[in-house]
Design an enzyme around this catalytic site. Structure first.
Site, PDB file in Angstrom:
ATOM      1  N   CYS A 117      -3.016  -4.736   1.417  1.00 24.33           N
ATOM      2  CA  CYS A 117      -1.556  -4.607   1.342  1.00 24.33           C
ATOM      3  C   CYS A 117      -0.858  -5.889   1.802  1.00 24.33           C
ATOM      4  CB  CYS A 117      -1.118  -3.428   2.193  1.00 24.33           C
ATOM      5  SG  CYS A 117       0.657  -3.290   2.419  1.00 24.33           S
ATOM      6  N   CYS A 156       0.847  -1.182   0.000  1.00 20.02           N
ATOM      7  CA  CYS A 156       0.000   0.000   0.000  1.00 20.02           C
ATOM      8  C   CYS A 156       0.893   1.247   0.000  1.00 20.02           C
ATOM      9  CB  CYS A 156      -0.935  -0.004   1.204  1.00 20.02           C
ATOM     10  SG  CYS A 156      -0.146   0.399   2.760  1.00 20.02           S
ATOM     11  N   CYS A 195       2.894   1.866   3.115  1.00 25.76           N
ATOM     12  CA  CYS A 195       4.002   0.933   3.321  1.00 25.76           C
ATOM     13  C   CYS A 195       5.167   1.284   2.394  1.00 25.76           C
ATOM     14  CB  CYS A 195       3.547  -0.504   3.108  1.00 25.76           C
ATOM     15  SG  CYS A 195       2.648  -1.138   4.552  1.00 25.76           S
ATOM     16  N   ASP A 249      -3.248  -9.809  65.610  1.00 26.71           N
ATOM     17  CA  ASP A 249      -4.088 -10.994  65.610  1.00 26.71           C
ATOM     18  C   ASP A 249      -5.562 -10.592  65.637  1.00 26.71           C
ATOM     19  OD1 ASP A 249      -1.899 -12.630  65.609  1.00 26.71           O
ATOM     20  OD2 ASP A 249      -1.874 -12.899  67.791  1.00 26.71           O
ATOM     21  N   CYS A 305       1.266  -4.675   5.358  1.00 28.70           N
ATOM     22  CA  CYS A 305       0.600  -4.297   6.613  1.00 28.70           C
ATOM     23  C   CYS A 305      -0.745  -5.006   6.788  1.00 28.70           C
ATOM     24  CB  CYS A 305       0.433  -2.786   6.709  1.00 28.70           C
ATOM     25  SG  CYS A 305      -0.734  -2.105   5.520  1.00 28.70           S
TER      26      CYS A 305
HETATM   27 ZN    ZN Z   1       0.565  -1.437   3.885  1.00 29.06          ZN
END
Ligand code: ZN
Length: 543
Positions: free
Chosen positions: A122, A21, A24, A358, A125
């Site tokens: 893509c 894409c 990317c 206690d 990614c």
């Molecule tokens: Zn991508």
């Protein structure tokens, strides 16, 4: 204008045609200008297309640019040219695939390609920097945060990605490296922008805007986690288990051995040749995008502290459970915790205190310091007035306990409560019974005893949970108040950790010396009160 250089052109072309894409492509070109990722991806794609075709049509312009030194616009490109060799060598590599198309064909093909690249998922990614980054996703994240009704000034956005993304990233990198090697260009894999980083660059601002302008920062007490999975490509990692078996040790709690960390480790070890033998380069095109999981919100713990009194001889400090059955209906920590949890809208708590008494021992005076860690509080701030109100609510809820000095403290400050605990002193009052009748003067000598050292073997009553040992403890001072011929009150100031009951009754000679030895008659303890726990933390708050 995209911040790309001439040398990026073949890489851009290669990555686009492999199914990356546009965002990317920017990542692999090491573009670190955040604004470039925030543009609509369709626009970026058009720019990238124009950028490549500019190379194809306009290479004759390059020498001109190089000769015009004042041309600042092409300065970057000109500077990066020389290592790539003479233009004619470069020219040979440029035409990709398409023989010699007419101008019209070229445009039509580009249009088709453009549509194709816009709609497909893509390869690198898996859709995360595509539709999973769009404004509707930011709205979804913000809605989830709003629904939690948290109180926060800042938030940190964390992203969890499927491990196979690393494998795909590596494959894309190798694909691109081939091109780089041919061009004798050096790019460090570490300079490639991570999907996670790009996702944050794109989403942080949008989420912040949806939440009314809250600051999204790198460190915050409030964390919003976004997780993505991609079942379709889960098998992408599997070959690594045979090629790098030592990286994938089965773990008890994890569902899969293919954790992101293990996959990263394996990819660092595997040689390029072995990787390419087992995995496609570039990666196969997926048919679907990642699936976003539920957004998780988590506020870091906050800590509160105070002092408590316990007025009951039938109230344990913590829930008393034996063989899965409750022995007492309540406890100090539960009585304090209930109003605190609802005030801070917290999911849970951890209670700690400076020592403990206690079930049959009262804690009087200024009370015993305690601290509580509140887990995932939806509310993190209370004003002084609100804290005071909370303290009153606790105190009104039960006459068995009382709280003072209630305040918010830091995690670090809490250690003050525990540090040097052995050196601290504690004061007690005990009601003592003697077998032989006594007179006032028989016990008067006790008041003169100072700093009496005791050897205490681990008491029989706690032997089931503590190791057998002999511990030395000091009784600093004692003071007697005669009641009748068989009873007197004994006030003691002792080193913290002294077993008072055992000092009085002797624990079958396991504590030496003891009150029975001192008085030369059997003695027993009937009641015990803690009068003060001398720890100067937390700071006192004037009522
Ligand atoms: Zn991508």
């Amino acid at each position: 204008m995209l911040p790309l250089k001439e040398k990026d052109k073949p890489i851009v072309q290669k990555l686009l045609s492999s199914g990356c894409c546009p965002r990317c492509v920017l990542r692999f070109c090491c573009v670190s200008v955040q604004a470039a990722y925030r543009k609509p991806p369709q626009d970026t794609l058009k720019e990238l297309q124009a950028f490549i075709s500019n190379t194809e049509n306009g290479k004759s312009q390059e020498p001109a640019a190089e000769s015009t030194e004042e041309n600042s616009k092409s300065h970057d490109a000109a500077v990066s040219e020389p290592p790539e060799g003479p233009p004619n060598k470069k020219a040979k590599l440029e035409p990709v695939g398409t023989g010699a198309p007419s101008e019209e064909d070229c445009c039509a093909a580009a249009e088709d390609k453009l549509k194709d690249e816009e709609s497909s998922v893509c390869v690198a990614c898996l859709g995360i920097l595509q539709e999973l980054c769009d404004p509707t996703q930011a709205v979804k994240i913000a809605e989830r945060v709003k629904a939690g009704e948290y109180e926060f000034d800042t938030l940190v956005l964390s992203v969890s990605l499927p491990a196979q993304l690393c494998v795909r990233e590596h494959s894309c990198w190798l694909h691109m490296k081939k091109e780089l090697r041919e061009k004798s260009m050096a790019v460090d894999k570490d300079d490639v922008i991570q999907v996670k980083e790009a996702f944050k660059w794109i989403m942080q601002g949008q989420v912040a805007k949806e939440l009314g302008g809250v600051a999204v920062v790198t460190r915050s007490l409030f964390e919003v986690s976004v997780e993505f999975t991609h079942p379709e490509t889960d098998a992408d990692c599997h070959f690594l288990a045979t090629t790098c078996s030592d990286c994938f040790k089965p773990t008890k709690n994890k569902q899969s051995v293919f954790t992101r960390m293990a996959v990263v480790k394996a990819l660092e070890k595997i040689s390029d040749t072995v990787f390419l033998k087992h995995y496609a380069c570039p990666p196969a095109r997926p048919t679907s995008s990642c699936i976003p999981q539920d957004v998780q919100c988590l506020h870091m713990s906050i800590f509160i502290a105070g002092r408590y009194n316990k007025f009951s001889r039938a109230l344990p400090q913590t829930p008393w459970v034996i063989d899965g059955e409750r022995r007492m209906e309540s406890s100090v920590e539960e009585l304090i915790a209930a109003p605190v949890l609802s005030s801070f809208r917290s999911d849970g708590f951890n209670f700690s205190s400076s020592g403990r008494e206690d079930v049959d021992v009262r804690t009087l005076g200024n009370g015993r310091p305690f601290a509580m860690e509140l887990l995932n509080p939806h509310r993190s701030r209370l004003s002084k007035a609100e804290m005071k109100q909370l303290q009153e609510t606790i105190n009104k809820s039960s006459d068995k306990i009382r709280v003072r000095d209630l305040q918010i403290v830091s995690r670090e400050a809490m250690s003050r409560m525990k540090e040097g605990e052995e050196d601290k002193t504690k004061s007690y009052t005990a009601l003592v019974w003697t077998q032989k009748p006594i007179q006032r003067e028989d016990i008067a000598f006790i008041d003169d005893i100072k700093d009496l050292t005791l050897d205490q073997k681990t008491p029989l009553r706690v032997l089931h949970r503590r190791a057998l040992a002999v511990r030395q403890r000091v009784v600093h001072r004692m003071n007697t108040r005669f009641l009748d011929s068989h009873h007197f009150h004994l006030e003691l100031k002792t080193q913290a950790g002294t077993y008072i009951k055992e000092f009085i009754h002797g624990d079958f000679g396991r504590t030496k010396p003891n009150m029975s030895v001192l008085l030369k008659t059997d003695t027993d303890i009937l009641e015990l009160d803690v009068e003060s726990v001398d720890v100067d933390w937390p700071p006192s708050i004037p009522e």
